[in-house]
Design a protein around this motif. Sequence first.
Motif, PDB file in Angstrom:
ATOM      1  N   VAL A  82       1.045  -1.032   0.162  1.00  0.00           N
ATOM      2  CA  VAL A  82      -0.001  -0.029  -0.001  1.00  0.00           C
ATOM      3  C   VAL A  82       1.062   1.073   0.045  1.00  0.00           C
ATOM      4  O   VAL A  82       0.868   2.230  -1.014  1.00  0.00           O
ATOM      5  N   LEU A  83       1.950   1.307   0.966  1.00  0.00           N
ATOM      6  CA  LEU A  83       2.912   2.433   0.960  1.00  0.00           C
ATOM      7  C   LEU A  83       3.568   2.614  -0.615  1.00  0.00           C
ATOM      8  O   LEU A  83       3.688   3.654  -0.974  1.00  0.00           O
ATOM      9  N   TYR A  84       3.824   1.634  -1.109  1.00  0.00           N
ATOM     10  CA  TYR A  84       4.272   1.635  -2.339  1.00  0.00           C
ATOM     11  C   TYR A  84       3.557   2.351  -3.429  1.00  0.00           C
ATOM     12  O   TYR A  84       3.906   3.210  -4.065  1.00  0.00           O
ATOM     13  N   LYS A  85       2.160   2.160  -3.397  1.00  0.00           N
ATOM     14  CA  LYS A  85       1.265   2.437  -4.213  1.00  0.00           C
ATOM     15  C   LYS A  85       1.156   3.977  -3.960  1.00  0.00           C
ATOM     16  O   LYS A  85       0.594   4.647  -4.844  1.00  0.00           O
ATOM     17  N   LEU A  86       1.119   4.266  -2.984  1.00  0.00           N
ATOM     18  CA  LEU A  86       1.061   5.752  -2.431  1.00  0.00           C
ATOM     19  C   LEU A  86       2.369   6.628  -2.653  1.00  0.00           C
ATOM     20  O   LEU A  86       2.425   7.608  -2.137  1.00  0.00           O
ATOM     21  N   ILE A 141      13.075   2.347  20.119  1.00  0.00           N
ATOM     22  CA  ILE A 141      14.498   1.249  19.765  1.00  0.00           C
ATOM     23  C   ILE A 141      14.786   1.788  18.333  1.00  0.00           C
ATOM     24  O   ILE A 141      16.051   2.127  18.086  1.00  0.00           O
ATOM     25  N   HIS A 142      13.791   1.878  17.594  1.00  0.00           N
ATOM     26  CA  HIS A 142      14.426   2.445  16.269  1.00  0.00           C
ATOM     27  C   HIS A 142      13.667   3.874  16.025  1.00  0.00           C
ATOM     28  O   HIS A 142      12.826   4.138  16.260  1.00  0.00           O
ATOM     29  N   PRO A 143      14.276   4.670  15.092  1.00  0.00           N
ATOM     30  CA  PRO A 143      13.755   5.971  15.070  1.00  0.00           C
ATOM     31  C   PRO A 143      12.603   5.611  14.080  1.00  0.00           C
ATOM     32  O   PRO A 143      12.534   4.763  13.428  1.00  0.00           O
ATOM     33  N   ALA A 144      11.839   6.542  14.303  1.00  0.00           N
ATOM     34  CA  ALA A 144      10.422   6.692  13.661  1.00  0.00           C
ATOM     35  C   ALA A 144      10.263   7.432  12.598  1.00  0.00           C
ATOM     36  O   ALA A 144      10.754   8.568  12.456  1.00  0.00           O
ATOM     37  N   THR A 145       9.419   7.177  11.590  1.00  0.00           N
ATOM     38  CA  THR A 145       8.935   8.034  10.403  1.00  0.00           C
ATOM     39  C   THR A 145       7.573   8.003  10.189  1.00  0.00           C
ATOM     40  O   THR A 145       6.626   6.985  10.854  1.00  0.00           O
ATOM     41  N   SER A 146       6.751   8.567   9.285  1.00  0.00           N
ATOM     42  CA  SER A 146       5.688   8.658   8.922  1.00  0.00           C
ATOM     43  C   SER A 146       5.469   9.180   7.479  1.00  0.00           C
ATOM     44  O   SER A 146       6.082   9.268   6.926  1.00  0.00           O
ATOM     45  N   LEU A 147       4.122   8.536   7.289  1.00  0.00           N
ATOM     46  CA  LEU A 147       3.836   8.925   5.569  1.00  0.00           C
ATOM     47  C   LEU A 147       4.049  10.433   5.358  1.00  0.00           C
ATOM     48  O   LEU A 147       4.790  10.690   4.281  1.00  0.00           O
ATOM     49  N   CYS A 148       3.617  11.403   6.377  1.00  0.00           N
ATOM     50  CA  CYS A 148       3.728  12.723   6.076  1.00  0.00           C
ATOM     51  C   CYS A 148       5.284  13.271   6.108  1.00  0.00           C
ATOM     52  O   CYS A 148       5.650  13.825   5.238  1.00  0.00           O
ATOM     53  N   ILE A 149       6.227  12.600   7.140  1.00  0.00           N
ATOM     54  CA  ILE A 149       7.350  13.165   6.865  1.00  0.00           C
ATOM     55  C   ILE A 149       8.018  12.563   5.443  1.00  0.00           C
ATOM     56  O   ILE A 149       8.950  13.294   4.980  1.00  0.00           O
ATOM     57  N   GLU A 150       7.586  11.488   5.156  1.00  0.00           N
ATOM     58  CA  GLU A 150       8.233  11.040   4.045  1.00  0.00           C
ATOM     59  C   GLU A 150       7.922  11.765   2.648  1.00  0.00           C
ATOM     60  O   GLU A 150       8.616  11.794   1.680  1.00  0.00           O
ATOM     61  N   SER A 151       6.334  12.168   2.757  1.00  0.00           N
ATOM     62  CA  SER A 151       6.166  12.683   1.453  1.00  0.00           C
ATOM     63  C   SER A 151       5.756  14.212   1.452  1.00  0.00           C
ATOM     64  O   SER A 151       5.518  14.773   0.481  1.00  0.00           O
ATOM     65  N   LYS A 152       6.018  14.546   2.658  1.00  0.00           N
ATOM     66  CA  LYS A 152       5.914  16.117   3.073  1.00  0.00           C
ATOM     67  C   LYS A 152       4.339  16.286   2.558  1.00  0.00           C
ATOM     68  O   LYS A 152       3.935  17.426   2.120  1.00  0.00           O
TER      69      LYS A 152
END
Length: 239
Positions: A82-86, A141-152
């Motif tokens: 799904v993320l790939y399609k987005l 434990i692992h740094p986190a990210t989100s859809l918003c951070i990745e795609s702005k």
Amino acid sequence: MKFIHLKNVDSTSTFLKRNYLKYKNFTFVSADCQTNGHGRMGRVWHSEPKNNLLFSVLIKDKTLINKYGFLSLASASVILSVLYKLKINDVSIKWPNDVFVKGKKIAGVLLESISKDSELEVLVLGVGINVNQTQFTNDLIHPATSLCIESKKKYSIQRIKRIIYKNFLKMFKDIKKGNQTYLSIAKNNNFLLNKEVFAEIGKEKKLVKVIGINDDNSLKILVDGIEKSLFAGEITFHL
Ligand code: BTN
């Protein structure tokens, strides 16, 4: 199938475990806010209210319950697709249940079960996907990210939820039919491939090299040069 949305709950997974007798197979419960969200190994799942997708699905279907070992990895594969399609780039799966973007965690899957007379009675599959949150605590434990951070850009949680639910329902159907696509997705997007990591084997922490994912969903590793399979346990990164 049934879809429930709660504004506030301790945890969507705990809610389903408490109420599993009342609800039928494939009841999806989502929430704006969890006061006691949890992840694997008893960790806290942090999520700002209304900014992320938090849901759990109740699984009563016997064929799926018998595929217990495969559901976490397959769920991670669905999220990855799904993320790939987005159009989110560099998505990978950290075996057995995390979805990463460029080495940062964007989603996690937690599979829990309730047993009766030493037999699995129901499964509760909990999923957290970071969507619009842009600040995360440092104690993860692992740094986190989100859809918003990745795609702005900001997303409608409703829309993401619709797409994810549709794809999860398709995955359940496919797995029942014996479809292996999800395993191939995990094999082809294996974040740990060729990495040296610390793995907990029994009570020991060992430095191992990951060389693949096996057809039975276990992780193929080299321990002191000898090929072994890791079925469950924790993998930490070698820094
Ligand atoms: C992990 O990465 O360890 C798994 C995280 C799973 C979090 C989700 S959020 C919805 C559901 N409710 C919970 O309390 N946990 C899962």
